[in-house]
Design a protein around this motif. Structure first.
Motif, PDB file in Angstrom:
ATOM      1  N   THR A  72       0.829  -1.207   0.000  1.00  0.00           N
ATOM      2  CA  THR A  72       0.000   0.000   0.000  1.00  0.00           C
ATOM      3  C   THR A  72       0.863   1.256   0.000  1.00  0.00           C
ATOM      4  N   VAL A  94      -6.419   2.310  -8.716  1.00  0.00           N
ATOM      5  CA  VAL A  94      -7.575   1.839  -7.946  1.00  0.00           C
ATOM      6  C   VAL A  94      -7.738   0.335  -8.114  1.00  0.00           C
ATOM      7  N   LEU A  95      -7.447  -0.171  -9.335  1.00  0.00           N
ATOM      8  CA  LEU A  95      -7.483  -1.617  -9.572  1.00  0.00           C
ATOM      9  C   LEU A  95      -6.488  -2.326  -8.667  1.00  0.00           C
ATOM     10  N   ILE A 147      -5.364  -1.260  -5.815  1.00  0.00           N
ATOM     11  CA  ILE A 147      -5.817  -1.178  -4.423  1.00  0.00           C
ATOM     12  C   ILE A 147      -6.930  -2.181  -4.171  1.00  0.00           C
ATOM     13  N   PHE A 148      -7.843  -2.358  -5.144  1.00  0.00           N
ATOM     14  CA  PHE A 148      -8.908  -3.348  -4.980  1.00  0.00           C
ATOM     15  C   PHE A 148      -8.318  -4.730  -4.776  1.00  0.00           C
ATOM     16  N   VAL A 149      -7.309  -5.068  -5.607  1.00  0.00           N
ATOM     17  CA  VAL A 149      -6.748  -6.420  -5.504  1.00  0.00           C
ATOM     18  C   VAL A 149      -6.024  -6.589  -4.178  1.00  0.00           C
ATOM     19  N   MET A 156      -6.799  -5.130  -1.442  1.00  0.00           N
ATOM     20  CA  MET A 156      -7.852  -5.299  -0.445  1.00  0.00           C
ATOM     21  C   MET A 156      -8.418  -6.711  -0.483  1.00  0.00           C
ATOM     22  N   MET A 157      -8.603  -7.274  -1.704  1.00  0.00           N
ATOM     23  CA  MET A 157      -9.164  -8.622  -1.814  1.00  0.00           C
ATOM     24  C   MET A 157      -8.205  -9.656  -1.259  1.00  0.00           C
ATOM     25  N   ASN A 161      -6.227  -9.209   1.178  1.00  0.00           N
ATOM     26  CA  ASN A 161      -6.260  -9.075   2.639  1.00  0.00           C
ATOM     27  C   ASN A 161      -4.892  -9.384   3.231  1.00  0.00           C
ATOM     28  N   SER A 169      -5.743  -6.385  10.019  1.00  0.00           N
ATOM     29  CA  SER A 169      -6.781  -5.364   9.917  1.00  0.00           C
ATOM     30  C   SER A 169      -7.256  -4.932  11.291  1.00  0.00           C
TER      31      SER A 169
END
Lengths: 186, 104
Positions: free
Chosen positions: A27, A66-67, A69-71, A73-74, A76, A80
């Motif tokens: 990140t 953004v793509l 960041i989505f991946v 996030m998925m 994980n 968290s």
């Protein structure tokens, strides 16, 4: 004057790229990569290519990041916990990218004030780009559209298998549990 | 001909440095997400060289090639991130050295 703006922006681009590719946390690396792309957008603007600069910000620093960041996030990847998130908000993690982005913002303001003095003698307008694009280069547009369609189909295929296999695995695990129960009963 | 006020070589040197950083990252990092980021940096450096050359001769062609590179990058990232999900699912890690069934 504009020359110094160009060299400052390229310095920021190089520094942000090195920092992005040497981070351990994905990140944090993405934040530096966004700063690097914004610096390249400023370079494009200074070179007299405002359309390319806008696309760089919109598509590279916007959509593609953004793509990513989505991946992330998925997947994980990180813990968290709330404490961890509080730690992320500490200035250690955002002060350097924030400073670099602030310098780029100041550069953009200066460049907008001295609009006529772009580094290129002539600013290539979006209209000129569009006339060329749908004139001699129309075949390249068709090929790019086919490439994007292929990318769409490929991404859908990979993602669909990702979803379908989870359902199959759940069913498999349920069957295994039932078999174990049947074995345990007699 | 409306040339640049700075030498074109300087822009090309910066683009080549960015490209080398991307190549180094691609070769040294083993995390597949960082490898995809390095590919992005390399494509971006190539696009910078094209736009600089287009500005040097005041032609729109450089920006058109930039558009094509942009679409290539978008398609590559979409498929690459789908592969990231598959690799994470199958090997439970993002380390590319675990995915060497082809002995590469």
């Amino acid at each position: 004057m504009m020359e110094s703006l160009f060299y400052l922006a390229s310095f920021i681009a190089l520094v942000a790229t090195v920092l992005a590719l040497s981070r351990a946390n994905a990140t944090h690396a993405l934040i530096y990569l966004i700063v690097s792309l914004l610096a390249v957008a400023v370079i494009f603007f200074l070179l007299g290519a405002p359309f390319a600069a806008a696309l760089e910000v919109l598509i590279y620093a916007g959509a593609i990041m953004v793509l990513f960041i989505f991946v992330i996030m998925m997947l994980n990847l990180g813990d968290s916990g709330v404490a961890k998130e509080r730690q992320w908000l500490s200035p250690r993690y955002w002060i350097v990218p924030g400073l670099l982005a602030a310098i780029l913002f100041g550069e953009m303001l200066v460049a907008l004030q001295h609009h006529s003095a772009a580094l290129s003698g002539k600013m290539i307008s979006p209209k000129a780009v569009a006339l060329e694009l749908f004139g001699p280069y129309v075949l390249a547009v068709e090929i790019a559209s086919m490439l994007l369609l292929a990318g769409l189909v490929g991404a859908y295929h990979l993602g669909r298998r990702f979803l379908a296999r989870t359902e199959m695995e759940e069913e498999l695990q349920e069957e295994l549990k039932e078999q174990e129960q049947q074995r345990a009963q007699p | 001909m409306n040339g640049l006020q700075i030498p074109l070589e300087h822009v090309l040197i910066i683009a080549s440095f960015m490209f080398s950083f991307g190549l180094l990252g691609l070769m040294l990092r083993r995390n597949i997400i960082f490898m995809l980021m390095s590919l992005e940096v390399m494509l971006n450096a190539a696009a910078l060289a094209f736009v600089a050359a287009g500005a040097k001769w005041a032609q729109a062609d450089g920006q058109i090639i930039f558009l094509l590179i942009l679409s290539v990058a978008a398609a590559e990232v979409a498929v690459g991130l789908g592969l990231v999900l598959q690799i994470q699912r199958r090997f439970k890690t993002l380390d590319m050295d675990t995915a060497k069934r082809m002995r590469g």
